[in-house]
Design a protein around this motif. Structure first.
Motif, PDB file in Angstrom:
ATOM      1  N   THR A 385       0.830  -1.210   0.000  1.00  0.00           N
ATOM      2  CA  THR A 385       0.000   0.000   0.000  1.00  0.00           C
ATOM      3  C   THR A 385       0.863   1.259   0.000  1.00  0.00           C
ATOM      4  N   SER A 386       1.918   1.266   0.835  1.00  0.00           N
ATOM      5  CA  SER A 386       2.827   2.424   0.867  1.00  0.00           C
ATOM      6  C   SER A 386       3.503   2.616  -0.482  1.00  0.00           C
ATOM      7  N   ALA A 387       3.903   1.516  -1.130  1.00  0.00           N
ATOM      8  CA  ALA A 387       4.560   1.606  -2.433  1.00  0.00           C
ATOM      9  C   ALA A 387       3.625   2.178  -3.481  1.00  0.00           C
ATOM     10  N   LEU A 388       2.369   1.748  -3.475  1.00  0.00           N
ATOM     11  CA  LEU A 388       1.400   2.248  -4.459  1.00  0.00           C
ATOM     12  C   LEU A 388       1.112   3.732  -4.253  1.00  0.00           C
ATOM     13  N   LEU A 389       0.939   4.144  -3.002  1.00  0.00           N
ATOM     14  CA  LEU A 389       0.688   5.561  -2.716  1.00  0.00           C
ATOM     15  C   LEU A 389       1.896   6.415  -3.080  1.00  0.00           C
ATOM     16  N   ALA A 390       3.104   5.923  -2.775  1.00  0.00           N
ATOM     17  CA  ALA A 390       4.321   6.657  -3.142  1.00  0.00           C
ATOM     18  C   ALA A 390       4.430   6.777  -4.654  1.00  0.00           C
ATOM     19  N   SER A 391       4.035   5.737  -5.374  1.00  0.00           N
ATOM     20  CA  SER A 391       4.096   5.767  -6.833  1.00  0.00           C
ATOM     21  C   SER A 391       3.212   6.870  -7.397  1.00  0.00           C
ATOM     22  N   VAL A 392       2.013   6.999  -6.833  1.00  0.00           N
ATOM     23  CA  VAL A 392       1.088   8.035  -7.302  1.00  0.00           C
ATOM     24  C   VAL A 392       1.698   9.422  -7.112  1.00  0.00           C
ATOM     25  N   VAL A 393       2.295   9.647  -5.941  1.00  0.00           N
ATOM     26  CA  VAL A 393       2.863  10.969  -5.639  1.00  0.00           C
ATOM     27  C   VAL A 393       4.102  11.256  -6.484  1.00  0.00           C
ATOM     28  N   LEU A 394       5.012  10.282  -6.581  1.00  0.00           N
ATOM     29  CA  LEU A 394       6.291  10.514  -7.252  1.00  0.00           C
ATOM     30  C   LEU A 394       6.167  10.548  -8.766  1.00  0.00           C
ATOM     31  N   LEU A 395       5.299   9.729  -9.345  1.00  0.00           N
ATOM     32  CA  LEU A 395       5.137   9.730 -10.796  1.00  0.00           C
ATOM     33  C   LEU A 395       4.616  11.069 -11.300  1.00  0.00           C
ATOM     34  N   ARG A 396       3.835  11.736 -10.473  1.00  0.00           N
ATOM     35  CA  ARG A 396       3.289  13.033 -10.873  1.00  0.00           C
ATOM     36  C   ARG A 396       4.396  14.067 -11.089  1.00  0.00           C
ATOM     37  N   ARG A 397       5.530  13.875 -10.399  1.00  0.00           N
ATOM     38  CA  ARG A 397       6.637  14.846 -10.492  1.00  0.00           C
ATOM     39  C   ARG A 397       7.827  14.285 -11.276  1.00  0.00           C
ATOM     40  N   ASN A 398       7.632  13.170 -11.965  1.00  0.00           N
ATOM     41  CA  ASN A 398       8.761  12.485 -12.563  1.00  0.00           C
ATOM     42  C   ASN A 398       9.456  13.314 -13.639  1.00  0.00           C
ATOM     43  N   ALA A 399       8.695  14.085 -14.412  1.00  0.00           N
ATOM     44  CA  ALA A 399       9.301  14.923 -15.454  1.00  0.00           C
ATOM     45  C   ALA A 399      10.218  15.979 -14.836  1.00  0.00           C
ATOM     46  N   VAL A 400       9.813  16.522 -13.700  1.00  0.00           N
ATOM     47  CA  VAL A 400      10.654  17.504 -13.003  1.00  0.00           C
ATOM     48  C   VAL A 400      11.924  16.836 -12.492  1.00  0.00           C
ATOM     49  N   TYR A 401      11.780  15.619 -11.935  1.00  0.00           N
ATOM     50  CA  TYR A 401      12.952  14.892 -11.453  1.00  0.00           C
ATOM     51  C   TYR A 401      13.948  14.642 -12.580  1.00  0.00           C
ATOM     52  N   ARG A 402      13.430  14.329 -13.768  1.00  0.00           N
ATOM     53  CA  ARG A 402      14.313  14.018 -14.894  1.00  0.00           C
ATOM     54  C   ARG A 402      15.144  15.243 -15.265  1.00  0.00           C
ATOM     55  N   ARG A 403      14.522  16.417 -15.266  1.00  0.00           N
ATOM     56  CA  ARG A 403      15.266  17.653 -15.586  1.00  0.00           C
ATOM     57  C   ARG A 403      16.322  17.938 -14.528  1.00  0.00           C
ATOM     58  N   LEU A 404      15.961  17.741 -13.253  1.00  0.00           N
ATOM     59  CA  LEU A 404      16.932  17.950 -12.176  1.00  0.00           C
ATOM     60  C   LEU A 404      18.091  16.973 -12.294  1.00  0.00           C
ATOM     61  N   HIS A 405      17.778  15.722 -12.657  1.00  0.00           N
ATOM     62  CA  HIS A 405      18.823  14.705 -12.802  1.00  0.00           C
ATOM     63  C   HIS A 405      19.780  15.074 -13.936  1.00  0.00           C
ATOM     64  N   GLU A 406      19.243  15.581 -15.045  1.00  0.00           N
ATOM     65  CA  GLU A 406      20.094  15.983 -16.168  1.00  0.00           C
ATOM     66  C   GLU A 406      21.026  17.119 -15.768  1.00  0.00           C
ATOM     67  N   GLN A 407      20.523  18.052 -14.948  1.00  0.00           N
ATOM     68  CA  GLN A 407      21.370  19.156 -14.476  1.00  0.00           C
ATOM     69  C   GLN A 407      22.477  18.635 -13.561  1.00  0.00           C
ATOM     70  N   GLU A 408      22.138  17.679 -12.698  1.00  0.00           N
ATOM     71  CA  GLU A 408      23.102  17.188 -11.715  1.00  0.00           C
ATOM     72  C   GLU A 408      24.178  16.296 -12.332  1.00  0.00           C
ATOM     73  N   THR A 409      23.912  15.718 -13.505  1.00  0.00           N
ATOM     74  CA  THR A 409      24.877  14.797 -14.115  1.00  0.00           C
ATOM     75  C   THR A 409      25.586  15.399 -15.323  1.00  0.00           C
ATOM     76  N   ARG A 410      25.302  16.627 -15.669  1.00  0.00           N
ATOM     77  CA  ARG A 410      25.926  17.264 -16.836  1.00  0.00           C
ATOM     78  C   ARG A 410      27.402  17.539 -16.560  1.00  0.00           C
ATOM     79  N   ASP A 411      28.245  17.139 -17.507  1.00  0.00           N
ATOM     80  CA  ASP A 411      29.696  17.276 -17.350  1.00  0.00           C
ATOM     81  C   ASP A 411      30.288  17.801 -18.651  1.00  0.00           C
ATOM     82  N   ASP A 412      30.170  19.114 -18.860  1.00  0.00           N
ATOM     83  CA  ASP A 412      30.601  19.715 -20.126  1.00  0.00           C
ATOM     84  C   ASP A 412      32.112  19.706 -20.309  1.00  0.00           C
TER      85      ASP A 412
END
Length: 431
Positions: A385-412
């Motif tokens: 139940t906790s996993a399913l509820l967490a999935s609902v909350v986190l998936l809603r922000r997943n696109a934002v997380y992806r942009r943050l991850h790209e910023q944190e791993t960029r190595d020009d």
């Protein structure tokens, strides 16, 4: 102004990333073991699963308290490896990680305390008047299974910001520390002083050798097994020996390659813990039947209700509420790009309790007992139940997380260090 969930410096971030990567793989194997056990225990061949878990490989070991069945060997033996790695991890966090600085340690420590206290209160509120020694299981919903939680994150493909990932890992480490203390203090039914004092001898020799940099496997492994056996005979749960041995390994002393001894031990033993010890324990512990009349007794058992409610509501409200109050009273702000809904998702993930919850359930009610079977069901339901509820909350922000991850791993500049760790000064704790 103090910022919550601020990213660590690059060296600490690399260590955290390596740990999370291993735990994610281990979490996948843990899930696989649990699913196989559940399917087998609810199949027409369920009797063979019970026969396997109760098989005693060494019936003649009663004089040494080692006439254990396979399920008990997994809980007492294999989990000692898991707790040895926990001991190494705790030592590293206190000596070289986030917990070495009181200001950075305050957040995960406060959150862990809140996330353990409220589930216990909820469980006791439901079970205080229950019969059959039900209150004895108060600590079952207090534990967080980091491998299980990270496996859920991997399935979600969530690029959770590094500050929140480090918070989740450190929270689970502190959670494990308190769980170890609970097991040692509240779930030791009898204590034999002589074997306990005897266990200190191999632990002391082990400590002397590793402190001097002597890593002879032919000496350290027999010493570890001796400490485990004597601790088991003393009545204190044998996994405590694993923690003490992990604490003994030095962190800051480095070899000629620049690696700390604790880092080397963790690199060697974490894959064994995550890839073998915990999945095998999950396979032998998670096989609970949900068939027929057994299901009706589950849903009315206050133990089941208390555990499930503690994991789903107690963990989430305890972690989120204590963090919010800490921010309110210290006037701290969330780090850039992180919102309170992100913390809600992490708090829900922390409600995934498995390995230590099942272990405490066995200690509280006895392995193989009817109530122990109910504990397994409750832990599985609450974690799912906790996993399913967490999935609902986190998936809603997943696109934002992806942009943050790209910023944190960029190595020009291609120097192997992400640019974001060079643009801003390291946190005060790492200077």
């Amino acid at each position: 102004m103090t910022r919550l969930f601020q990213r660590s410096g690059w060296p600490e971030a690399k260590v955290v990333a390596d740990i999370l990567r291993t735990e994610t793989v281990g979490g996948g194997l843990l899930l696989l073991g649990a699913v196989v056990a559940l399917v087998w225990a609810n199949s027409p061949w369920s009797a063979s699963y019970l026969t396997l878990s109760q098989f005693v490989p060494w019936p003649g070991g009663s004089s040494l308290h080692l006439d254990l069945n396979l399920a008990q060997w997994a809980a007492d033996g294999l989990l000692a490896i898991f707790f040895f790695v926990v001991g190494l991890e705790l030592k590293r966090e206190f000596v070289a990680g986030d917990l070495r600085n009181p200001r950075r340690a305050a957040l995960p420590v406060v959150a862990a305390i809140g996330g353990m206290a409220l589930p216990a209160v909820i469980y006791l509120g439901v079970n205080l008047a229950a019969d059959g020694g039900a209150p004895r299981g108060w600590a079952i919903p207090t534990a967080t299974d980091i491998a299980f939680a990270l496996a859920v994150l991997a399935v979600l493909s969530s690029h959770l910001p590094s500050g929140l990932r480090a918070f989740l890992l450190t929270l689970a480490v502190v959670d494990d520390l308190f769980a170890i203390m609970i097991i040692a203090l509240f779930y030791t039914d009898h204590l034999s002083l002589l074997p306990l004092l005897g266990a200190l001898v191999p632990i002391a020799i082990f400590t002397l050798l590793v402190q001097r940099g002597r890593t002879w496997w032919w000496a350290l492994i027999p010493l570890g097994i001796s400490a485990w056996g004597l601790m088991h005979a003393s009545g204190v749960h044998a996994t405590v020996a694993g923690v003490l041995l992990g604490f003994a390994v030095p962190v800051l002393r480095r070899d000629r390659h620049g690696h700390g001894l604790a880092e080397r031990f963790e690199h060697r033993w974490r894959p064994i813990s995550a890839g073998l010890a915990v999945p095998v324990f999950a396979f032998l512990a998670a096989g609970v039947s949900f068939r027929g009349g057994e299901l009706s007794t589950l849903v009315t058992d206050p133990v089941v209700i208390g555990i499930a409610a503690g994991l789903v509501f107690g963990k989430c409200i305890g972690i989120f509420g204590s963090t919010y109050l800490l921010a309110r009273f210290t006037h701290a702000e969330l780090d850039e790009g992180i919102t309170w809904s992100d913390l809600l998702g992490v708090a829900l993930l922390a409600g995934i309790g498995f390995t230590v919850s099942l272990l405490i359930g066995e200690l509280a009610f006895g392995p193989g007992s009817e109530r122990d079977e109910h504990v397994k069901a409750a832990v599985l339901v609450g974690s799912l139940t906790s996993a399913l509820l967490a999935s609902v909350v986190l998936l809603r922000r997943n696109a934002v997380y992806r942009r943050l991850h790209e910023q944190e791993t960029r190595d020009d500049d291609g120097d192997g260090v992400p640019d974001v760790y060079q643009q801003y000064p390291a946190p005060e704790a790492e200077r």
